[in-house]
Design a protein around this motif. Structure first.
Motif, mmCIF file in Angstrom:
data_model
loop_
_atom_site.group_PDB
_atom_site.id
_atom_site.type_symbol
_atom_site.label_atom_id
_atom_site.label_comp_id
_atom_site.label_asym_id
_atom_site.label_seq_id
_atom_site.Cartn_x
_atom_site.Cartn_y
_atom_site.Cartn_z
ATOM 1 N N ARG A 29 0.828 -1.208 0.000
ATOM 2 C CA ARG A 29 0.000 0.000 0.000
ATOM 3 C C ARG A 29 0.863 1.260 0.000
ATOM 4 O O ARG A 29 0.464 2.301 0.526
ATOM 5 N N GLY A 30 2.054 1.178 -0.555
ATOM 6 C CA GLY A 30 2.951 2.319 -0.490
ATOM 7 C C GLY A 30 3.468 2.502 0.920
ATOM 8 O O GLY A 30 3.679 1.534 1.653
ATOM 9 N N ARG A 31 3.714 3.745 1.330
ATOM 10 C CA ARG A 31 4.190 3.999 2.695
ATOM 11 C C ARG A 31 3.058 3.716 3.668
ATOM 12 O O ARG A 31 2.004 4.357 3.632
ATOM 13 N N ALA A 32 3.276 2.740 4.546
ATOM 14 C CA ALA A 32 2.198 2.309 5.438
ATOM 15 C C ALA A 32 2.789 1.485 6.577
ATOM 16 O O ALA A 32 3.985 1.151 6.587
ATOM 17 N N TRP A 33 1.914 1.160 7.527
ATOM 18 C CA TRP A 33 2.287 0.244 8.617
ATOM 19 C C TRP A 33 1.964 -1.182 8.173
ATOM 20 O O TRP A 33 0.819 -1.493 7.846
ATOM 21 N N TYR A 34 2.992 -2.029 8.161
ATOM 22 C CA TYR A 34 2.837 -3.406 7.704
ATOM 23 C C TYR A 34 3.088 -4.369 8.869
ATOM 24 O O TYR A 34 4.007 -4.170 9.663
ATOM 25 N N ARG A 35 2.289 -5.417 8.905
ATOM 26 C CA ARG A 35 2.345 -6.390 10.005
ATOM 27 C C ARG A 35 3.081 -7.656 9.568
ATOM 28 O O ARG A 35 2.827 -8.179 8.482
ATOM 29 N N GLY A 36 3.964 -8.134 10.454
ATOM 30 C CA GLY A 36 4.716 -9.325 10.098
ATOM 31 C C GLY A 36 5.035 -10.213 11.279
ATOM 32 O O GLY A 36 5.011 -9.784 12.439
ATOM 33 N N ASP A 37 5.324 -11.456 10.972
ATOM 34 C CA ASP A 37 5.776 -12.451 11.950
ATOM 35 C C ASP A 37 7.097 -13.003 11.428
ATOM 36 O O ASP A 37 7.136 -13.646 10.371
ATOM 37 N N CYS A 38 8.165 -12.741 12.151
ATOM 38 C CA CYS A 38 9.519 -13.025 11.651
ATOM 39 C C CYS A 38 10.148 -14.272 12.251
ATOM 40 O O CYS A 38 11.340 -14.519 12.035
ATOM 41 N N HIS A 39 9.376 -15.073 12.981
ATOM 42 C CA HIS A 39 9.934 -16.261 13.632
ATOM 43 C C HIS A 39 8.902 -17.375 13.536
ATOM 44 O O HIS A 39 7.974 -17.464 14.340
#
Length: 506
Positions: free
Chosen positions: A185-195
């Protein structure tokens, strides 16, 4: 039958070769000299038995002489697991393999690792057991790696069976790795799970099941982080998309703690065969960064054997302070991280951002509990890692919970999460503001270098705004916590969300 193998002897006997860091020993060779002459379709098998006593080296290498003309190597193993008194270590034996290129620390010979997750594996040109790397079975001396995780007082009797299947070498398909950018979505807050863990190490979910769970949890990105292997990097074909970015990495699982190599170049493998006393970690931390990744100590205060982090945080790009469902171990990690913020302010040195991940292995582990929410210029590997590295992120227990946090003061100056608010003087008034949605029954806390200085109860709806006035003289930084109600008297309520700090400077 061949003569008894040296592995039948106690490890203190002569004829063993000491190798690599963290103490390792190499046994004599298992020979398959006649395998290449076997008729088509037949196999040759050798079985080795031995006993590893208490105090065994971290790694014992069983050398296997592979002749030309072998299409597949298959290995199975078993060991005794006697009952032991409470408080006494039992037997646990991990396994992996290196090919004819050798066992040199960080060298090219690595071909796979399954730890204690499976009792057998195979490798051939076109495919391999998850955790292992497909490729030709070339002639030369291969090494099966036995890693006694714990050894019972009576020793660890084991049996290893090696099978070679002759045939054409075959061909190895080019791996298909995830793209480094998604539509986003361009510049935005993105959610992730890195483990996260799949069947490529000690998880039970397939990559497809993880991708589906990530989407259901509202995630925008995930990081493949199997224990000590890169085999899953090419297993995500067709699972990424405009809505899901898949990063590749590894959970480097040493005997002195675990560390995420987060977002490394696909195909990167990071060695784990060293302890803190070997003074090798800095070398591999730099290797992770050369491969484009971040160095993130995982669950630094976990109580499992070998899990507690002992390498220090001088090489860390971020630290995992929240791992899975919130526990007292996470509370300790959070307190230690907060202490590191105070030290960074005092010494005017750089600070280490906080992260949270699920470490999900199987049901009922929830993918995305918790998740790191990062401000990124786009949904790409470089942009996400840049946001994590600079601390422009917060941690939330689910996608239902969102935060907006920042500070303003002076002549209209403003700073958000992970940023510095610079004002004219130490006594300049600063307003700290937290907006919360999705946190019913929770309280908001503002934490500074002095500790928690402000607490407010959120509305029953879980949506509200909290403000607090301070100065740089009173608070060198402010960070926000959202907590559930207290359930154990004397202990704080479990976290629902946590931000990285805003620093206040004059």
């Amino acid at each position: 039958m061949p003569a008894p193998h040296p592995a039948h002897r106690p490890i203190a006997r002569r004829g063993l070769l000491v190798t690599t860091a963290a103490t390792a020993l190499t046994w004599g060779t298992v020979s398959f000299a006649d395998a290449a002459d076997a008729p088509d379709g037949t196999t040759r098998t050798r079985t080795v038995r031995g006993v590893l006593p208490p105090g065994s080296p971290d790694y014992v290498y069983l050398a296997v002489e592979v002749p030309p003309g072998v299409a597949e190597i298959a290995v199975s193993y078993a060991y005794e697991k006697p009952s032991v008194p409470a408080g006494t270590q039992g037997n646990a034996l991990d396994i992996g393999i290196f090919d004819e290129r050798g066992t040199e620390l960080g060298g090219p010979g690595f071909r796979g690792w399954s730890g204690g997750a499976r009792s057998s594996f195979f490798i051939r040109a076109d495919t391999a057991t998850p955790g292992y790397l497909a490729g030709p079975v070339r002639a030369g001396t291969w090494h099966i790696t036995l890693a006694p995780y714990t050894v019972a007082p009576g020793g660890l009797p084991y049996e290893v069976t090696v099978t070679l299947r002759p045939g054409p070498a075959g061909s190895t398909p080019e791996p298909v790795y995830p793209p480094e950018r998604a539509k986003g979505r361009g510049r935005a807050w993105y959610r992730g799970d890195c483990h996260l863990h799949s069947v490529h190490s000690d998880g039970r979910r397939t990559p497809a099941e993880i991708a589906a769970a990530a989407r259901a949890a509202g995630l925008d990105f995930i990081n493949s982080s199997e224990h000590n292997t890169s085999s899953a990097h090419g297993a995500w074909g067709g699972l990424w998309g405009d809505d899901l970015l898949v990063l590749t990495g590894e959970e480097v699982t040493t005997r002195n703690g675990h560390v995420l190599a987060l977002g490394t170049d696909p195909g990167t493998w990071v060695d784990w065969r060293y302890r803190a006393r070997d003074n090798r970690f800095g070398h591999y931390a730099r290797a992770v960064r050369r491969a484009g990744g971040l160095v993130v100590p995982a669950h630094p205060h976990a109580t499992c054997i070998g899990c507690h982090w002992k390498f220090g945080f001088g090489e860390a790009d971020a630290v995992e302070v929240w791992n899975g469902a919130y526990t007292p171990e996470d509370e300790i990690a959070l307190a230690e991280w907060d202490n590191s913020l105070v030290a960074a302010v005092r010494s005017s040195q750089s600070w280490v951002p906080a992260m949270g991940s699920s470490d999900a292995h199987r049901e009922p582990d929830k993918v995305g509990l918790p998740q790191t929410v990062v401000l990124a210029e786009e949904l790409s590997r470089d942009a996400v890692l840049a946001g994590l590295r600079t601390g422009r992120s917060y941690i939330a227990e689910s996608s239902a919970l969102t935060l907006a946090f920042g500070a303003s003061g002076g002549r209209g100056h403003h700073a958000g999460i992970g940023e510095r608010l610079r004002v004219a003087g130490d006594d300049t008034p600063v307003t700290v503001r937290l907006e919360v949605t999705g946190a019913p029954g929770c309280t908001a806390h503002f934490v500074t270098d002095q500790g928690t200085l402000f607490t407010a109860t959120l509305p029953d709806s879980g949506t509200g705004t909290v403000q607090w006035r301070t100065t740089p003289a009173y608070a060198a930084y402010v960070r926000a916590e959202v907590r559930h109600p207290v359930t154990v008297p004397g202990l704080p309520g479990a976290l629902a969300a946590l931000t990285n700090p805003v620093f206040l400077e004059s």
